[in-house]
Design a protein around this motif. Structure first.
Motif, PDB file in Angstrom:
ATOM      1  N   ALA A  43      27.878  14.227   1.043  1.00  0.00           N
ATOM      2  CA  ALA A  43      27.225  15.050   0.015  1.00  0.00           C
ATOM      3  C   ALA A  43      28.071  15.093  -1.251  1.00  0.00           C
ATOM      4  O   ALA A  43      27.549  14.952  -2.367  1.00  0.00           O
ATOM      5  CB  ALA A  43      26.985  16.460   0.549  1.00  0.00           C
ATOM      6  N   VAL A  44      29.398  15.278  -1.104  1.00  0.00           N
ATOM      7  CA  VAL A  44      30.266  15.306  -2.285  1.00  0.00           C
ATOM      8  C   VAL A  44      30.259  13.948  -2.973  1.00  0.00           C
ATOM      9  O   VAL A  44      30.216  13.863  -4.206  1.00  0.00           O
ATOM     10  CB  VAL A  44      31.697  15.745  -1.903  1.00  0.00           C
ATOM     11  N   GLY A  45      30.260  12.881  -2.198  1.00  0.00           N
ATOM     12  CA  GLY A  45      30.187  11.541  -2.787  1.00  0.00           C
ATOM     13  C   GLY A  45      28.905  11.335  -3.570  1.00  0.00           C
ATOM     14  O   GLY A  45      28.919  10.777  -4.679  1.00  0.00           O
ATOM     15  N   ILE A  81      33.814  22.301  -3.888  1.00  0.00           N
ATOM     16  CA  ILE A  81      34.732  21.390  -3.185  1.00  0.00           C
ATOM     17  C   ILE A  81      35.518  20.559  -4.190  1.00  0.00           C
ATOM     18  O   ILE A  81      36.734  20.384  -4.051  1.00  0.00           O
ATOM     19  CB  ILE A  81      33.966  20.493  -2.182  1.00  0.00           C
ATOM     20  N   ILE A  82      34.852  20.077  -5.229  1.00  0.00           N
ATOM     21  CA  ILE A  82      35.536  19.274  -6.254  1.00  0.00           C
ATOM     22  C   ILE A  82      36.573  20.126  -6.985  1.00  0.00           C
ATOM     23  O   ILE A  82      37.692  19.666  -7.255  1.00  0.00           O
ATOM     24  CB  ILE A  82      34.501  18.656  -7.217  1.00  0.00           C
ATOM     25  N   GLU A  83      36.254  21.390  -7.268  1.00  0.00           N
ATOM     26  CA  GLU A  83      37.220  22.296  -7.895  1.00  0.00           C
ATOM     27  C   GLU A  83      38.425  22.518  -6.978  1.00  0.00           C
ATOM     28  O   GLU A  83      39.574  22.534  -7.439  1.00  0.00           O
ATOM     29  CB  GLU A  83      36.561  23.638  -8.220  1.00  0.00           C
ATOM     30  N   LEU A  84      38.157  22.702  -5.691  1.00  0.00           N
ATOM     31  CA  LEU A  84      39.250  22.888  -4.738  1.00  0.00           C
ATOM     32  C   LEU A  84      40.127  21.641  -4.654  1.00  0.00           C
ATOM     33  O   LEU A  84      41.358  21.744  -4.572  1.00  0.00           O
ATOM     34  CB  LEU A  84      38.705  23.252  -3.358  1.00  0.00           C
ATOM     35  N   HIS A 102      27.128  13.710  -4.942  1.00  0.00           N
ATOM     36  CA  HIS A 102      27.214  14.580  -6.118  1.00  0.00           C
ATOM     37  C   HIS A 102      28.059  13.928  -7.210  1.00  0.00           C
ATOM     38  O   HIS A 102      27.696  13.978  -8.386  1.00  0.00           O
ATOM     39  CB  HIS A 102      27.801  15.939  -5.720  1.00  0.00           C
ATOM     40  N   ARG A 103      29.173  13.315  -6.818  1.00  0.00           N
ATOM     41  CA  ARG A 103      30.043  12.656  -7.803  1.00  0.00           C
ATOM     42  C   ARG A 103      29.349  11.503  -8.503  1.00  0.00           C
ATOM     43  O   ARG A 103      29.602  11.254  -9.681  1.00  0.00           O
ATOM     44  CB  ARG A 103      31.307  12.148  -7.119  1.00  0.00           C
ATOM     45  N   THR A 104      28.512  10.785  -7.777  1.00  0.00           N
ATOM     46  CA  THR A 104      27.814   9.644  -8.377  1.00  0.00           C
ATOM     47  C   THR A 104      26.525  10.057  -9.069  1.00  0.00           C
ATOM     48  O   THR A 104      25.827   9.213  -9.622  1.00  0.00           O
ATOM     49  CB  THR A 104      27.500   8.575  -7.314  1.00  0.00           C
ATOM     50  N   GLY A 105      26.177  11.350  -9.005  1.00  0.00           N
ATOM     51  CA  GLY A 105      24.965  11.835  -9.668  1.00  0.00           C
ATOM     52  C   GLY A 105      23.698  11.568  -8.882  1.00  0.00           C
ATOM     53  O   GLY A 105      22.597  11.641  -9.445  1.00  0.00           O
ATOM     54  N   ARG A 106      23.817  11.248  -7.614  1.00  0.00           N
ATOM     55  CA  ARG A 106      22.631  10.950  -6.802  1.00  0.00           C
ATOM     56  C   ARG A 106      22.274  12.081  -5.843  1.00  0.00           C
ATOM     57  O   ARG A 106      21.438  11.895  -4.972  1.00  0.00           O
ATOM     58  CB  ARG A 106      22.862   9.659  -6.013  1.00  0.00           C
ATOM     59  N   MET A 107      22.867  13.266  -6.029  1.00  0.00           N
ATOM     60  CA  MET A 107      22.564  14.412  -5.177  1.00  0.00           C
ATOM     61  C   MET A 107      21.184  14.935  -5.540  1.00  0.00           C
ATOM     62  O   MET A 107      20.908  15.239  -6.695  1.00  0.00           O
ATOM     63  CB  MET A 107      23.621  15.503  -5.372  1.00  0.00           C
ATOM     64  N   THR A 108      20.306  15.028  -4.547  1.00  0.00           N
ATOM     65  CA  THR A 108      18.938  15.494  -4.796  1.00  0.00           C
ATOM     66  C   THR A 108      18.678  16.867  -4.212  1.00  0.00           C
ATOM     67  O   THR A 108      17.625  17.435  -4.454  1.00  0.00           O
ATOM     68  CB  THR A 108      17.915  14.498  -4.209  1.00  0.00           C
ATOM     69  N   LEU A 149      22.799  22.184  -2.311  1.00  0.00           N
ATOM     70  CA  LEU A 149      24.122  21.668  -1.965  1.00  0.00           C
ATOM     71  C   LEU A 149      25.016  21.473  -3.184  1.00  0.00           C
ATOM     72  O   LEU A 149      26.229  21.354  -3.051  1.00  0.00           O
ATOM     73  CB  LEU A 149      23.994  20.346  -1.210  1.00  0.00           C
ATOM     74  N   MET A 150      24.422  21.433  -4.372  1.00  0.00           N
ATOM     75  CA  MET A 150      25.206  21.160  -5.582  1.00  0.00           C
ATOM     76  C   MET A 150      26.318  22.183  -5.819  1.00  0.00           C
ATOM     77  O   MET A 150      27.449  21.789  -6.110  1.00  0.00           O
ATOM     78  CB  MET A 150      24.277  21.049  -6.792  1.00  0.00           C
ATOM     79  N   PRO A 151      26.055  23.500  -5.718  1.00  0.00           N
ATOM     80  CA  PRO A 151      27.171  24.439  -5.934  1.00  0.00           C
ATOM     81  C   PRO A 151      28.296  24.262  -4.915  1.00  0.00           C
ATOM     82  O   PRO A 151      29.473  24.391  -5.253  1.00  0.00           O
ATOM     83  CB  PRO A 151      26.523  25.822  -5.790  1.00  0.00           C
ATOM     84  N   LEU A 152      27.949  23.954  -3.680  1.00  0.00           N
ATOM     85  CA  LEU A 152      28.977  23.723  -2.666  1.00  0.00           C
ATOM     86  C   LEU A 152      29.815  22.502  -3.011  1.00  0.00           C
ATOM     87  O   LEU A 152      31.045  22.519  -2.896  1.00  0.00           O
ATOM     88  CB  LEU A 152      28.337  23.563  -1.286  1.00  0.00           C
TER      89      LEU A 152
END
Length: 178
Positions: free
Chosen positions: A70-72, A91-94, A74-80, A84-87
């Motif tokens: 999911a984080v991967g 995670i990226i902030e952490l 989100h990083r590539t902009g393919r999160m639909t 899950l986006m706020p999570l």
């Protein structure tokens, strides 16, 4: 001969009856059966706990794998999945905070290593390190090199004797020039 056999049978039966009447053999056999059943039950409990622990570990591994995916995405902009986006952002902030903390730790460890190098003394004879307060080498017994004695310092204002590293005079409180 039948009399001897009959006598033997009677004595054997008497012995068996005496053991059974006191509860000896039957009691022992029943006790062993109960202990075996309890042991089997404990073994089954241990196995069930072990299996549950293994399944929990597999679930945690799968949850981690899903999170990494999911984080991967989100990083590539393919999160639909908007839920899950706020999570993923958290995670990226952490991860960023962890990277900063690692850099800080590396910086602190580097300064610690530099200060330790300044204090470290090596034996003139064998070259091994000597503890800071050691007067002899613990490896070869040679006398440790002694640092040059510090020259005494005095307060420029009142003339009081100053300790090594003092920044203020203990008598008058004036700032001491290094």
């Amino acid at each position: 001969m039948s009399d001897i056999l009959g006598s033997f049978r009677r004595r054997a039966q008497d012995l068996i009856d005496s053991i059974n009447s006191a509860g000896g053999l039957r009691s022992t056999v029943e006790g062993l059966r109960k202990q075996m059943a309890e042991s089997d039950r404990r073994r089954a409990i241990h196995k069930a706990r072990s299996d549950l622990k293994q399944l929990d570990a597999q679930i945690n591994e799968m949850i981690t794998a899903v999170g990494v995916q999911a984080v991967g995405l989100h990083r590539t902009g393919r999160m639909t999945a908007p839920e899950l986006m706020p999570l993923c952002e958290h995670i990226i902030e952490l991860e960023s905070a962890v990277a900063q903390q690692r850099e800080e730790l590396a910086r602190l460890e580097a300064t610690q290593d530099q200060s330790a190098e300044g204090e470290a003394r090596n034996c003139a004879q064998c070259g091994r390190p000597i503890p800071p307060n050691g007067t002899f080498c613990p490896y070869c017994g040679a006398p440790a090199p002694q640092p040059p004695p510090e020259e005494p310092r005095f307060c420029a204002n009142c003339g009081a004797s100053l300790r090594s590293g003092a920044r203020f005079c203990p008598r008058c409180g004036e700032s001491v020039a290094e």
